[in-house]
Scaffold this motif. Sequence first.
Motif, mmCIF file in Angstrom:
data_model
loop_
_atom_site.group_PDB
_atom_site.id
_atom_site.type_symbol
_atom_site.label_atom_id
_atom_site.label_comp_id
_atom_site.label_asym_id
_atom_site.label_seq_id
_atom_site.Cartn_x
_atom_site.Cartn_y
_atom_site.Cartn_z
ATOM 1 N N GLU A 287 31.471 -57.982 -56.023
ATOM 2 C CA GLU A 287 31.787 -56.818 -56.859
ATOM 3 C C GLU A 287 30.629 -56.573 -57.818
ATOM 4 O OE1 GLU A 287 35.102 -54.938 -59.913
ATOM 5 O OE2 GLU A 287 35.065 -57.100 -59.575
ATOM 6 N N VAL A 288 30.078 -55.371 -57.746
ATOM 7 C CA VAL A 288 28.975 -54.990 -58.623
ATOM 8 C C VAL A 288 29.544 -54.197 -59.794
ATOM 9 C CG1 VAL A 288 26.732 -53.855 -58.786
ATOM 10 C CG2 VAL A 288 27.459 -54.873 -56.611
ATOM 11 N N VAL A 289 29.246 -54.654 -61.013
ATOM 12 C CA VAL A 289 29.670 -53.937 -62.217
ATOM 13 C C VAL A 289 28.435 -53.618 -63.044
ATOM 14 C CG1 VAL A 289 31.919 -55.088 -62.217
ATOM 15 C CG2 VAL A 289 30.053 -56.033 -63.600
ATOM 16 N N ASP A 290 28.610 -52.750 -64.016
ATOM 17 C CA ASP A 290 27.529 -52.365 -64.913
ATOM 18 C C ASP A 290 27.490 -53.371 -66.064
ATOM 19 O OD1 ASP A 290 25.933 -51.121 -66.938
ATOM 20 O OD2 ASP A 290 26.368 -49.149 -66.088
ATOM 21 N N ALA A 291 26.378 -54.052 -66.232
ATOM 22 C CA ALA A 291 26.271 -55.100 -67.262
ATOM 23 C C ALA A 291 26.472 -54.558 -68.671
ATOM 24 C CB ALA A 291 24.908 -55.788 -67.165
ATOM 25 N N ARG A 292 26.332 -53.242 -68.864
ATOM 26 C CA ARG A 292 26.516 -52.660 -70.197
ATOM 27 C C ARG A 292 27.994 -52.485 -70.548
ATOM 28 N NH1 ARG A 292 22.871 -47.533 -68.889
ATOM 29 N NH2 ARG A 292 24.209 -47.761 -67.038
ATOM 30 N N LEU A 293 28.852 -52.444 -69.529
ATOM 31 C CA LEU A 293 30.300 -52.292 -69.740
ATOM 32 C C LEU A 293 31.032 -53.039 -68.623
ATOM 33 C CD1 LEU A 293 31.256 -48.727 -68.486
ATOM 34 C CD2 LEU A 293 28.882 -49.300 -68.961
ATOM 35 N N PRO A 294 30.920 -54.376 -68.629
ATOM 36 C CA PRO A 294 31.393 -55.165 -67.488
ATOM 37 C C PRO A 294 32.886 -55.084 -67.216
ATOM 38 C CG PRO A 294 29.904 -56.449 -68.862
ATOM 39 C CD PRO A 294 30.256 -55.217 -69.627
ATOM 40 N N THR B 11 19.215 -57.798 -62.023
ATOM 41 C CA THR B 11 18.805 -56.421 -61.797
ATOM 42 C C THR B 11 18.222 -56.308 -60.392
ATOM 43 O OG1 THR B 11 17.256 -54.666 -62.409
ATOM 44 C CG2 THR B 11 16.618 -56.908 -62.992
ATOM 45 N N THR B 12 18.575 -55.261 -59.700
ATOM 46 C CA THR B 12 18.042 -55.060 -58.348
ATOM 47 C C THR B 12 16.556 -54.725 -58.374
ATOM 48 O OG1 THR B 12 18.815 -52.750 -58.459
ATOM 49 C CG2 THR B 12 20.237 -54.334 -57.332
ATOM 50 N N LYS B 13 16.011 -54.502 -59.572
ATOM 51 C CA LYS B 13 14.577 -54.218 -59.678
ATOM 52 C C LYS B 13 13.729 -55.476 -59.467
ATOM 53 C CE LYS B 13 15.389 -50.531 -63.069
ATOM 54 N NZ LYS B 13 15.224 -50.155 -64.495
ATOM 55 N N SER C 129 24.513 -49.763 -53.248
ATOM 56 C CA SER C 129 23.645 -49.429 -52.115
ATOM 57 C C SER C 129 22.222 -49.926 -52.332
ATOM 58 C CB SER C 129 23.652 -47.918 -51.870
ATOM 59 O OG SER C 129 24.939 -47.496 -51.468
ATOM 60 N N THR C 130 21.758 -49.857 -53.568
ATOM 61 C CA THR C 130 20.423 -50.391 -53.878
ATOM 62 C C THR C 130 20.384 -51.890 -53.609
ATOM 63 O OG1 THR C 130 20.103 -48.704 -55.571
ATOM 64 C CG2 THR C 130 18.676 -50.629 -55.681
ATOM 65 N N LEU C 131 21.457 -52.593 -53.966
ATOM 66 C CA LEU C 131 21.535 -54.026 -53.707
ATOM 67 C C LEU C 131 21.525 -54.308 -52.215
ATOM 68 C CD1 LEU C 131 21.979 -56.977 -54.544
ATOM 69 C CD2 LEU C 131 24.436 -56.507 -54.585
ATOM 70 N N MET C 132 22.290 -53.543 -51.466
ATOM 71 C CA MET C 132 22.339 -53.768 -50.023
ATOM 72 C C MET C 132 20.972 -53.533 -49.390
ATOM 73 S SD MET C 132 25.114 -52.401 -47.321
ATOM 74 C CE MET C 132 25.124 -53.002 -45.630
ATOM 75 N N ASN C 133 20.306 -52.459 -49.776
ATOM 76 C CA ASN C 133 18.964 -52.194 -49.251
ATOM 77 C C ASN C 133 17.991 -53.316 -49.616
ATOM 78 O OD1 ASN C 133 19.825 -49.759 -48.189
ATOM 79 N ND2 ASN C 133 19.086 -48.537 -49.912
ATOM 80 N N ALA C 134 18.132 -53.839 -50.836
ATOM 81 C CA ALA C 134 17.243 -54.925 -51.277
ATOM 82 C C ALA C 134 17.509 -56.202 -50.488
ATOM 83 C CB ALA C 134 17.421 -55.173 -52.772
ATOM 84 N N LEU C 135 18.784 -56.477 -50.205
ATOM 85 C CA LEU C 135 19.132 -57.673 -49.436
ATOM 86 C C LEU C 135 18.593 -57.583 -48.010
ATOM 87 C CD1 LEU C 135 22.825 -58.203 -50.606
ATOM 88 C CD2 LEU C 135 20.894 -59.704 -51.104
ATOM 89 N N LEU C 136 18.676 -56.402 -47.443
ATOM 90 C CA LEU C 136 18.246 -56.215 -46.056
ATOM 91 C C LEU C 136 16.747 -55.934 -45.944
ATOM 92 C CD1 LEU C 136 21.273 -54.028 -44.974
ATOM 93 C CD2 LEU C 136 20.774 -56.315 -44.120
ATOM 94 N N LYS C 137 16.131 -55.645 -47.095
ATOM 95 C CA LYS C 137 14.689 -55.334 -47.155
ATOM 96 C C LYS C 137 14.323 -54.131 -46.303
ATOM 97 C CE LYS C 137 13.497 -60.102 -48.202
ATOM 98 N NZ LYS C 137 12.778 -61.328 -47.800
#
Length: 315
Positions: free
Chosen positions: A29-36, A89-91, A130-138
Amino acid sequence: MSIQWFPGHMAAAKKKAAEQMADVDVVIEVVDARLPAASCNPLVDELRKFRARPCLKILNKVDLADPAATAAWVKHFEQDKDVTAYAMTTKKPSDVAKVIDKARALAPHRGVPTKPLRMMIMGIPNVGKSTLMNALLKRRVAKVGDEPAVTKTQQKIYLDMNTAIIDTPGLLWPKIEMPSDGLALAASHAIGANALIEDEVAIWLAEELLKRYPELLKARYGLKVEELDGVGVVEGVAAKRGYRIRGGDWDFEKASHMLLQDYRSGALGRISLETPETRAAALAVHAEEERVKAEAAARKAAEKEAERMRGKRGS
């Protein structure tokens, strides 16, 4: 203002996620760290707990959040024995690289070709799934955009022979109970623009910043925050940036948009809109308000019934 947003595709996404949960080993589960907490979808907990699935709770966008608040949230979430919390961060590729190992640790009986580890990525819109998924799959396999609800369909992709990932659309819940949650989600760009009034969201955000991070408002806009309320902050932004409409009045709409953009981009600084303590306090206030409303409704219903009975006896 009470903000609600539950487009039709989200109802379908909820049904599909419930069907898939039986064939998932770990929920990411991905949440926003500013408002978890405000960005935790209660439907995710409901679905995963029904199937007794462990959760890797990723506090994404940690580079935009207050470090002290983030540390408190990680500790808070890990009070649940079935949850591992990870601030990242996905960055940063080094952050992304740790995700699969953390998920594997939650399902050590999976992760071989005959029993691949099956993970489902879930969360509200625009938190970086989606950014996380793209990063995981490269590679780019999921649509990414700076608007909520870019992903509208579910897809399953194998990372390797031992690991499969299911990406799901951003999923809100049918009713956001606390108005402050809706406003925090809107300020953080998790709710479609058609469901909110940007000026009102900006005023709410300004009031939160006055309470939590007045020094950041001073630093960014040079405001004398001791003399201001939320409206005054937005007007101050307009004055400092020279935003005027025809006739000479401050352009409140443009200033509201700028304040929200500065918060969302991190230009204002690292900000968290809640801590475990402030969340608990807000929930207590909300529960008391709901209790008072329920008592008032019960009294009104009883009075109406008594009046009906008096009328019945009189006839």
